[in-house]
Design an enzyme around this catalytic site. Structure first.
Site, short mmCIF file in Angstrom:
data_model
loop_
_atom_site.label_atom_id
_atom_site.label_comp_id
_atom_site.label_asym_id
_atom_site.label_seq_id
_atom_site.Cartn_x
_atom_site.Cartn_y
_atom_site.Cartn_z
N ASN A 197 0.81 -1.22 0.00
CA ASN A 197 0.00 0.00 0.00
C ASN A 197 0.84 1.27 0.00
O ASN A 197 0.60 2.18 -0.79
CB ASN A 197 -0.91 0.01 1.23
CG ASN A 197 -2.10 -0.91 1.04
OD1 ASN A 197 -2.49 -1.24 -0.09
ND2 ASN A 197 -2.69 -1.34 2.15
N ASP B 266 9.52 -6.10 -4.74
CA ASP B 266 8.85 -6.91 -3.72
C ASP B 266 9.36 -8.34 -3.81
O ASP B 266 10.18 -8.66 -4.68
CB ASP B 266 7.31 -6.84 -3.88
CG ASP B 266 6.58 -6.93 -2.53
OD1 ASP B 266 6.73 -7.96 -1.84
OD2 ASP B 266 5.86 -5.98 -2.17
N ARG C 256 0.21 -3.30 10.66
CA ARG C 256 -0.60 -3.69 11.82
C ARG C 256 -1.99 -4.16 11.42
O ARG C 256 -2.55 -3.70 10.43
CB ARG C 256 -0.78 -2.47 12.74
CG ARG C 256 0.43 -2.17 13.54
CD ARG C 256 0.08 -1.20 14.65
NE ARG C 256 0.01 0.18 14.22
CZ ARG C 256 -0.37 1.17 15.02
NH1 ARG C 256 -0.75 0.91 16.26
NH2 ARG C 256 -0.39 2.41 14.58
N ARG D 290 2.52 -1.22 17.23
CA ARG D 290 3.63 -1.29 16.27
C ARG D 290 4.69 -2.27 16.77
O ARG D 290 5.33 -2.98 16.00
CB ARG D 290 4.25 0.08 16.06
CG ARG D 290 3.32 1.07 15.36
CD ARG D 290 3.97 2.42 15.16
NE ARG D 290 3.08 3.36 14.50
CZ ARG D 290 2.30 4.22 15.14
NH1 ARG D 290 2.29 4.27 16.45
NH2 ARG D 290 1.52 5.04 14.46
N SER E 167 9.10 1.05 7.69
CA SER E 167 8.57 -0.15 8.35
C SER E 167 8.57 0.01 9.87
O SER E 167 9.46 0.64 10.44
CB SER E 167 9.41 -1.37 7.98
OG SER E 167 9.60 -1.46 6.59
N ARG F 126 -0.54 14.69 11.40
CA ARG F 126 -1.78 14.30 12.11
C ARG F 126 -2.12 15.34 13.18
O ARG F 126 -3.28 15.77 13.30
CB ARG F 126 -1.59 12.92 12.74
CG ARG F 126 -1.57 11.83 11.68
CD ARG F 126 -1.30 10.44 12.23
NE ARG F 126 -1.50 9.46 11.17
CZ ARG F 126 -0.88 8.28 11.11
NH1 ARG F 126 -0.02 7.93 12.05
NH2 ARG F 126 -1.14 7.45 10.11
N HIS G 285 8.12 6.65 17.49
CA HIS G 285 6.88 6.55 16.72
C HIS G 285 6.00 5.50 17.38
O HIS G 285 5.87 4.38 16.91
CB HIS G 285 7.24 6.14 15.29
CG HIS G 285 6.08 6.14 14.35
ND1 HIS G 285 5.18 7.17 14.25
CD2 HIS G 285 5.68 5.22 13.43
CE1 HIS G 285 4.29 6.89 13.31
NE2 HIS G 285 4.56 5.71 12.81
N1 APR Z 1 11.49 -7.62 0.63
C1 APR Z 1 10.66 -6.79 -0.04
N2 APR Z 1 9.36 -6.64 0.24
C2 APR Z 1 8.87 -7.37 1.23
C3 APR Z 1 9.65 -8.26 1.98
C4 APR Z 1 11.02 -8.36 1.64
N3 APR Z 1 11.81 -9.18 2.31
N4 APR Z 1 8.85 -8.82 2.93
C5 APR Z 1 7.61 -8.32 2.75
N5 APR Z 1 7.62 -7.45 1.73
C6 APR Z 1 6.52 -6.70 1.15
C7 APR Z 1 5.18 -7.44 1.20
O1 APR Z 1 5.14 -8.49 0.24
C8 APR Z 1 4.21 -6.31 0.93
O2 APR Z 1 3.91 -6.18 -0.45
O3 APR Z 1 6.25 -5.50 1.85
C9 APR Z 1 4.96 -5.06 1.40
C10 APR Z 1 4.27 -4.34 2.54
O4 APR Z 1 3.11 -3.80 2.03
P1 APR Z 1 1.72 -3.79 2.84
O5 APR Z 1 1.48 -5.12 3.44
O6 APR Z 1 0.68 -3.21 1.95
O7 APR Z 1 2.05 -2.79 4.05
P2 APR Z 1 2.11 -1.20 4.02
O8 APR Z 1 0.80 -0.65 4.45
O9 APR Z 1 2.71 -0.72 2.77
O10 APR Z 1 3.11 -0.93 5.27
C11 APR Z 1 4.45 -1.35 5.22
O11 APR Z 1 5.20 0.34 6.76
O12 APR Z 1 4.02 1.88 8.07
C12 APR Z 1 4.67 0.65 8.03
O13 APR Z 1 3.55 -0.61 9.75
C13 APR Z 1 3.76 -0.49 8.36
O14 APR Z 1 5.52 -2.07 8.67
C14 APR Z 1 4.51 -1.65 7.78
C15 APR Z 1 5.16 -1.05 6.52
#
Ligand code: APR
Length: 312
Positions: free
Chosen positions: A14, A35, A86, A92, A123, A155, A179
């Protein structure tokens, strides 16, 4: 002739998708959305959709998806959202063990392939993840930062603007610290176009706004079932832009402290100047006693997470 900048986004979920959209629209450079192999189609699909979007909106950026680390070689900026977000009811900190493993793997790759990149970690749990990123890459601290303060401040600013009935454009506010629930909204530096916020908002309302800011992320998670992504992405892009355009912006970011605010060997949200060299300066602002105590408590919470990381 100068070359286009290379911006790599580790995690095409996202936040990653929105980061790509914003980077392309503001023509910061060419974008790689990375990804894991299982999600390569998603990364490539978002990239193609966004390139086609350029034809409509009139921006010129190459955007590509990949799960091959080789494609990321030589990046100028890396924004890391890899990991899991989350779910409702989670803090977190609950993400620590799973995301730590991911961040350590990402750091190892960035170290060899993108040795000159400015790395922005998104992250969570943010302060522990950015600490692990610096440890894993061995990059100078000025080139490894965490995105949290810009978002938490945004925010805070929104809630203040709505309460005061003024434009969001006129509100200046800053959130420091970790955070998490211990973040420190610094009301003594909050103004509405220079007017101290305490003159325009009653103390009880201000206290409620501070509380809502601290839980600002959780409020969105509860509504959507996953983390926020528009404002987090914009916040990280503001930091990337400050670096790429040498803007010298004074913004709160998770930075590596070496004694500032009486703290060292940890990442925590403080005001910094971001320019072409990365974190060019950490600004030490005067805090009142209550704010100092809140920052100390926040630092203790971050330190606990860093110590927990060392055991994992
Ligand atoms: N290498 C690359 N991408 C990865 C890996 C990796 N080793 N492991 C997981 N991912 C990818 C997932 O496949 C997923 O597409 O990270 C992406 C995370 O995307 P979302 O699940 O949509 O999460 P998002 O809302 O983008 O948040 C990501 O940011 O704000 C923080 O708490 C949140 O830790 C989370 C991160």
């Amino acid at each position: 002739m100068s070359q286009r900048k290379k911006i790599v986004l580790i995690g095409a979920g996202n936040i990653g998708g929105e980061l790509a959209a914003l980077a392309a629209r503001s023509e910061l450079g060419d974008v790689w959305l990375f990804d894991i192999p299982d999600k390569e189609g998603v990364a490539k699909g978002k990239a193609l959709d966004l390139e086609q979007n350029g034809a409509v909106l009139g921006y010129d950026a190459h955007i590509r998806g990949t799960s091959n680390w080789d494609d990321l070689t030589g990046a100028d900026v890396a924004i890391v959202t890899a990991g899991v977000p989350r779910k409702p009811g989670m803090s977190r900190d609950d993400l620590l063990s799973v995301n730590l493993k991911i961040i350590r793997g990402v750091a190892e790759q960035l170290k060899s392939r993108c040795p000159n990149a400015f790395v922005i970690v998104v992250s969570n749990p943010l302060d522990a993840m950015v600490y692990a990123m610096r440890q894993g890459t061995g990059f100078p601290a000025e080139r490894v930062v965490g995105m949290a303060g810009v978002l938490d401040s945004a925010r805070f600013q929104l809630f203040l603007a709505r309460e005061a009935g003024v434009s969001i454009k006129d509100v200046r506010a800053m959130v420091l610290g970790g955070h998490g629930d211990t973040m420190v909204p610094v009301t003594s530096y909050c103004t509405i176009n220079g007017v101290p916020v305490s003159q325009l908002i009653a103390a009880d309302k201000l206290a409620a706004i501070i509380d809502r800011t601290r839980n600002g992320g959780a409020e969105v998670v509860k509504l959507m079932g996953t983390s926020a992504f528009y404002a987090p992405a914009s916040s990280a892009i503001a930091m990337a832009k400050a670096y790429l355009h040498d803007e010298k912006r004074l913004i709160p970011c998770a930075a590596f402290l070496t004694g500032q605010y009486g703290l060292k060997d940890l990442y925590i949200g403080v005001p910094v100047i971001i320019g072409g060299k990365g974190v060019e300066k950490i600004i030490e602002v005067a805090l009142n006693e209550a704010e100092k105590a809140m920052l100390a408590a926040s630092a203790a919470a971050v330190r606990e997470l860093i110590e927990a990381s060392a055991r994992l």
